[in-house]
Motif scaffolding. Structure first.
Motif, PDB file in Angstrom:
ATOM      1  N   LEU A 136      63.333  20.864  20.815  1.00 53.29           N
ATOM      2  CA  LEU A 136      64.065  22.030  20.287  1.00 53.29           C
ATOM      3  C   LEU A 136      65.236  21.901  19.702  1.00 53.29           C
ATOM      4  O   LEU A 136      65.654  22.758  18.907  1.00 53.29           O
ATOM      5  N   ASN A 137      65.747  20.476  19.740  1.00 57.89           N
ATOM      6  CA  ASN A 137      67.133  20.222  18.755  1.00 57.89           C
ATOM      7  C   ASN A 137      66.468  19.861  17.277  1.00 57.89           C
ATOM      8  O   ASN A 137      67.385  19.319  16.564  1.00 57.89           O
ATOM      9  N   GLY A 138      65.295  19.826  16.979  1.00 54.22           N
ATOM     10  CA  GLY A 138      64.766  19.664  15.808  1.00 54.22           C
ATOM     11  C   GLY A 138      64.177  18.199  15.594  1.00 54.22           C
ATOM     12  O   GLY A 138      63.844  17.688  14.496  1.00 54.22           O
ATOM     13  N   ASP A 139      64.294  17.402  16.450  1.00 59.63           N
ATOM     14  CA  ASP A 139      63.927  15.984  16.518  1.00 59.63           C
ATOM     15  C   ASP A 139      62.480  15.827  17.025  1.00 59.63           C
ATOM     16  O   ASP A 139      62.314  15.438  18.187  1.00 59.63           O
ATOM     17  N   LYS A 140      61.485  16.566  16.334  1.00 64.20           N
ATOM     18  CA  LYS A 140      60.090  16.373  16.714  1.00 64.20           C
ATOM     19  C   LYS A 140      59.402  15.179  17.020  1.00 64.20           C
ATOM     20  O   LYS A 140      59.787  14.396  16.217  1.00 64.20           O
ATOM     21  N   SER A 141      58.434  15.346  17.919  1.00 70.20           N
ATOM     22  CA  SER A 141      57.705  14.222  18.227  1.00 70.20           C
ATOM     23  C   SER A 141      56.137  14.634  17.978  1.00 70.20           C
ATOM     24  O   SER A 141      55.762  15.751  17.579  1.00 70.20           O
ATOM     25  N   GLN A 142      55.241  13.904  18.113  1.00 69.60           N
ATOM     26  CA  GLN A 142      53.874  13.884  17.781  1.00 69.60           C
ATOM     27  C   GLN A 142      53.492  14.827  19.102  1.00 69.60           C
ATOM     28  O   GLN A 142      53.708  14.585  20.112  1.00 69.60           O
ATOM     29  N   PRO A 143      52.455  15.942  18.698  1.00 69.81           N
ATOM     30  CA  PRO A 143      51.994  16.932  19.798  1.00 69.81           C
ATOM     31  C   PRO A 143      50.926  16.326  20.514  1.00 69.81           C
ATOM     32  O   PRO A 143      50.331  17.091  21.615  1.00 69.81           O
ATOM     33  N   TRP A 144      50.124  15.546  20.147  1.00 72.70           N
ATOM     34  CA  TRP A 144      48.718  15.238  20.610  1.00 72.70           C
ATOM     35  C   TRP A 144      48.867  14.707  21.904  1.00 72.70           C
ATOM     36  O   TRP A 144      47.992  15.151  22.820  1.00 72.70           O
ATOM     37  N   GLN A 145      49.577  13.564  22.361  1.00 74.98           N
ATOM     38  CA  GLN A 145      49.514  12.949  23.748  1.00 74.98           C
ATOM     39  C   GLN A 145      49.824  14.057  24.906  1.00 74.98           C
ATOM     40  O   GLN A 145      49.087  14.249  25.756  1.00 74.98           O
ATOM     41  N   PRO A 146      50.709  15.064  24.745  1.00 75.14           N
ATOM     42  CA  PRO A 146      51.094  16.003  25.662  1.00 75.14           C
ATOM     43  C   PRO A 146      50.143  17.114  25.587  1.00 75.14           C
ATOM     44  O   PRO A 146      49.895  17.520  26.912  1.00 75.14           O
ATOM     45  N   LEU A 147      49.428  17.071  24.708  1.00 77.62           N
ATOM     46  CA  LEU A 147      48.422  18.348  24.673  1.00 77.62           C
ATOM     47  C   LEU A 147      47.201  17.885  25.447  1.00 77.62           C
ATOM     48  O   LEU A 147      46.660  18.371  26.346  1.00 77.62           O
ATOM     49  N   ILE A 148      46.974  16.541  25.283  1.00 78.14           N
ATOM     50  CA  ILE A 148      45.805  15.860  25.789  1.00 78.14           C
ATOM     51  C   ILE A 148      46.080  15.714  27.604  1.00 78.14           C
ATOM     52  O   ILE A 148      45.130  16.130  28.266  1.00 78.14           O
ATOM     53  N   ALA A 149      47.430  15.659  27.972  1.00 76.35           N
ATOM     54  CA  ALA A 149      47.833  15.281  28.905  1.00 76.35           C
ATOM     55  C   ALA A 149      47.563  16.499  29.861  1.00 76.35           C
ATOM     56  O   ALA A 149      47.255  16.673  31.074  1.00 76.35           O
ATOM     57  N   ALA A 150      48.116  17.871  29.243  1.00 73.69           N
ATOM     58  CA  ALA A 150      48.016  19.055  29.720  1.00 73.69           C
ATOM     59  C   ALA A 150      46.673  19.451  29.979  1.00 73.69           C
ATOM     60  O   ALA A 150      46.220  19.994  30.995  1.00 73.69           O
ATOM     61  N   ILE A 151      45.621  19.248  29.212  1.00 81.64           N
ATOM     62  CA  ILE A 151      44.227  19.461  29.392  1.00 81.64           C
ATOM     63  C   ILE A 151      43.756  18.793  30.477  1.00 81.64           C
ATOM     64  O   ILE A 151      42.939  19.188  31.383  1.00 81.64           O
ATOM     65  N   SER A 152      44.097  17.426  30.424  1.00 81.90           N
ATOM     66  CA  SER A 152      43.620  16.442  31.794  1.00 81.90           C
ATOM     67  C   SER A 152      44.249  17.273  33.014  1.00 81.90           C
ATOM     68  O   SER A 152      43.457  17.181  34.036  1.00 81.90           O
ATOM     69  N   CYS A 153      45.360  17.497  33.237  1.00 84.91           N
ATOM     70  CA  CYS A 153      45.979  18.005  34.454  1.00 84.91           C
ATOM     71  C   CYS A 153      45.475  19.187  34.760  1.00 84.91           C
ATOM     72  O   CYS A 153      45.182  19.645  35.755  1.00 84.91           O
ATOM     73  N   LEU A 154      45.019  20.164  33.716  1.00 82.78           N
ATOM     74  CA  LEU A 154      44.205  21.413  34.155  1.00 82.78           C
ATOM     75  C   LEU A 154      42.930  21.248  34.630  1.00 82.78           C
ATOM     76  O   LEU A 154      42.648  21.991  35.732  1.00 82.78           O
ATOM     77  N   VAL A 155      42.198  20.211  34.312  1.00 77.88           N
ATOM     78  CA  VAL A 155      41.050  19.645  35.031  1.00 77.88           C
ATOM     79  C   VAL A 155      41.133  19.419  36.332  1.00 77.88           C
ATOM     80  O   VAL A 155      40.618  19.856  37.216  1.00 77.88           O
ATOM     81  N   TRP A 156      42.271  18.396  36.625  1.00 77.38           N
ATOM     82  CA  TRP A 156      42.513  17.976  37.979  1.00 77.38           C
ATOM     83  C   TRP A 156      43.062  19.219  38.999  1.00 77.38           C
ATOM     84  O   TRP A 156      42.716  19.278  40.142  1.00 77.38           O
ATOM     85  N   VAL A 157      43.809  20.261  38.168  1.00 75.84           N
ATOM     86  CA  VAL A 157      44.126  21.531  39.041  1.00 75.84           C
ATOM     87  C   VAL A 157      42.862  22.094  39.537  1.00 75.84           C
ATOM     88  O   VAL A 157      42.847  22.537  40.602  1.00 75.84           O
ATOM     89  N   LEU A 158      42.033  22.486  38.454  1.00 76.63           N
ATOM     90  CA  LEU A 158      41.006  23.181  38.833  1.00 76.63           C
ATOM     91  C   LEU A 158      40.026  22.590  40.016  1.00 76.63           C
ATOM     92  O   LEU A 158      39.338  23.246  40.965  1.00 76.63           O
ATOM     93  N   TYR A 159      40.174  21.135  39.745  1.00 73.41           N
ATOM     94  CA  TYR A 159      39.205  20.265  40.844  1.00 73.41           C
ATOM     95  C   TYR A 159      39.729  20.598  42.221  1.00 73.41           C
ATOM     96  O   TYR A 159      39.034  20.635  43.219  1.00 73.41           O
ATOM     97  N   GLY A 160      41.140  20.355  41.959  1.00 70.92           N
ATOM     98  CA  GLY A 160      41.799  20.635  43.607  1.00 70.92           C
ATOM     99  C   GLY A 160      41.749  21.962  44.044  1.00 70.92           C
ATOM    100  O   GLY A 160      41.645  22.111  45.435  1.00 70.92           O
ATOM    101  N   LEU A 161      41.709  23.161  43.087  1.00 66.93           N
ATOM    102  CA  LEU A 161      41.524  24.431  43.650  1.00 66.93           C
ATOM    103  C   LEU A 161      40.209  24.767  44.213  1.00 66.93           C
ATOM    104  O   LEU A 161      39.980  25.279  45.170  1.00 66.93           O
ATOM    105  N   THR A 162      39.156  23.801  43.792  1.00 70.07           N
ATOM    106  CA  THR A 162      37.848  24.214  44.082  1.00 70.07           C
ATOM    107  C   THR A 162      37.142  23.276  45.210  1.00 70.07           C
ATOM    108  O   THR A 162      36.006  23.195  45.364  1.00 70.07           O
ATOM    109  N   ASN A 163      37.882  22.223  45.696  1.00 71.74           N
ATOM    110  CA  ASN A 163      37.494  21.293  46.527  1.00 71.74           C
ATOM    111  C   ASN A 163      37.302  21.967  47.955  1.00 71.74           C
ATOM    112  O   ASN A 163      38.018  22.857  48.208  1.00 71.74           O
TER     113      ASN A 163
END
Length: 86
Positions: A32-59
């Motif tokens: 937010l202060n303009g010192d940008k980082s690469q976006p791909w690792q957090p995106l992949i982590a968010a997708i992975s977490c979403l899969v685990w959330v769905l798994y936990g919800l459907t357990n």
């Protein structure tokens, strides 16, 4: 006894998971202060977490909150980190 050990290990893992995803907060601030980082690792982590959330919800027979709670935070903070790094 086995259930207590399982619950303890799950709780420790969930707590560590929370800290892993809380570590995104400084990067969000830098982005937010303009010192940008690469976006791909957090995106992949968010997708992975979403899969685990769905798994936990459907357990079955009950939802797995040890998976749901920290990974929900991972979805939120991973997505925010991705969006702020663009």
């Amino acid at each position: 006894m086995k259930n207590k050990i399982h619950l303890f290990i799950g709780s420790v893992g969930a707590t560590i998971g929370l800290f892993v995803f809380l570590a995104y907060i400084p990067q969000i601030i830098f982005n937010l202060n303009g010192d940008k980082s690469q976006p791909w690792q957090p995106l992949i982590a968010a997708i992975s977490c979403l899969v685990w959330v769905l798994y936990g919800l459907t357990n079955q027979p009950k939802r797995d909150y040890i998976l749901i709670i920290p990974n929900t935070l991972g979805v939120i903070l991973g997505t925010l980190t991705f969006l702020t790094s663009l």
